[in-house]
Design a protein around this motif. Sequence first.
Motif, PDB file in Angstrom:
ATOM      1  N   PHE A 134       0.826  -1.204   0.000  1.00  0.00           N
ATOM      2  CA  PHE A 134       0.000   0.000   0.000  1.00  0.00           C
ATOM      3  C   PHE A 134       0.861   1.255   0.000  1.00  0.00           C
ATOM      4  CE2 PHE A 134      -1.584   3.437   2.750  1.00  0.00           C
ATOM      5  CZ  PHE A 134      -2.647   3.888   1.981  1.00  0.00           C
ATOM      6  N   GLN A 135       1.883   1.294   0.851  1.00  0.00           N
ATOM      7  CA  GLN A 135       2.749   2.466   0.951  1.00  0.00           C
ATOM      8  C   GLN A 135       3.498   2.721  -0.358  1.00  0.00           C
ATOM      9  OE1 GLN A 135       5.272   2.048   4.399  1.00  0.00           O
ATOM     10  NE2 GLN A 135       3.555   1.954   5.823  1.00  0.00           N
ATOM     11  N   ARG A 136       3.983   1.666  -0.982  1.00  0.00           N
ATOM     12  CA  ARG A 136       4.709   1.833  -2.248  1.00  0.00           C
ATOM     13  C   ARG A 136       3.772   2.273  -3.370  1.00  0.00           C
ATOM     14  NH1 ARG A 136       7.426  -2.595   0.121  1.00  0.00           N
ATOM     15  NH2 ARG A 136       6.010  -4.110  -0.840  1.00  0.00           N
ATOM     16  N   GLU A 137       2.554   1.739  -3.369  1.00  0.00           N
ATOM     17  CA  GLU A 137       1.591   2.095  -4.411  1.00  0.00           C
ATOM     18  C   GLU A 137       1.167   3.553  -4.312  1.00  0.00           C
ATOM     19  OE1 GLU A 137      -1.699  -0.556  -4.327  1.00  0.00           O
ATOM     20  OE2 GLU A 137      -0.619  -2.187  -5.337  1.00  0.00           O
ATOM     21  N   ILE A 138       0.880   4.014  -3.097  1.00  0.00           N
ATOM     22  CA  ILE A 138       0.432   5.404  -2.952  1.00  0.00           C
ATOM     23  C   ILE A 138       1.586   6.370  -3.221  1.00  0.00           C
ATOM     24  CG2 ILE A 138       0.791   5.635  -0.437  1.00  0.00           C
ATOM     25  CD1 ILE A 138      -1.864   7.188  -0.350  1.00  0.00           C
ATOM     26  N   ASN A 139       2.803   5.986  -2.847  1.00  0.00           N
ATOM     27  CA  ASN A 139       3.960   6.823  -3.155  1.00  0.00           C
ATOM     28  C   ASN A 139       4.182   6.914  -4.664  1.00  0.00           C
ATOM     29  OD1 ASN A 139       4.731   7.701  -0.614  1.00  0.00           O
ATOM     30  ND2 ASN A 139       6.090   5.972  -0.234  1.00  0.00           N
ATOM     31  N   SER A 140       3.993   5.782  -5.347  1.00  0.00           N
ATOM     32  CA  SER A 140       4.141   5.765  -6.802  1.00  0.00           C
ATOM     33  C   SER A 140       3.107   6.666  -7.468  1.00  0.00           C
ATOM     34  CB  SER A 140       3.998   4.331  -7.316  1.00  0.00           C
ATOM     35  OG  SER A 140       4.043   4.294  -8.723  1.00  0.00           O
TER      36      SER A 140
END
Length: 201
Positions: A30-36
């Motif tokens: 989730f954290q990587r997706e929202i940062n992307s």
Amino acid sequence: MKNIFCLLLLCASLLSCAQDKQPLLGETEFQREINSEYKDATKSPLKAKDLKDFVGLDFFKFDSTFVVKAKLERTPNTEYFKMKTTTSRVSLERIYGVLTFKIKEVTYKLNVYQGKELIEQEEYKDYLFLPFLDDTNGDGSYAGGRYIDLRIPKDDSLIIDFNTAYNPYCAYNYKYSCPIVPRANYLATRIDAGVKAFDKH
């Protein structure tokens, strides 16, 4: 010899460039997706000046305490109402049901909402909107509360992962119109999970 030297310089230069390009931060998917998403100028809610130096959002550390199983009590006869937003726009929502769950052995309830406009779109026909307030608001998290995306379950239970709680777009840019969290969805506890408050430039 010169060719070999030039090749070594090129390799060193490429390595340096690769090192300069930092990978997106995030401990969870989730954290990587929202940062992307927020790094992508075509999708990001960030202002240009904030996007320029953006490397990642701040998150509370993942905590399995805030991954809870909730019982869903559907409320099929509720009417749509005008949920206020941060602008003059209103969002037509209805209470789809009431979620009951426990955090640290304490029972809580939250209304979960269904948007009239969204359910007309095929990809969002089973989408549920869970906005909430808690005691971290203004003390670690965005003062206006946060949101969680859910999908309609086949049965009467679902998983709420507060580690996926995110800020309304208006927390980053006032040009957005964001639903205001109903006071009924206040949790009298700290939800130290999900996205933290954003430090604007």
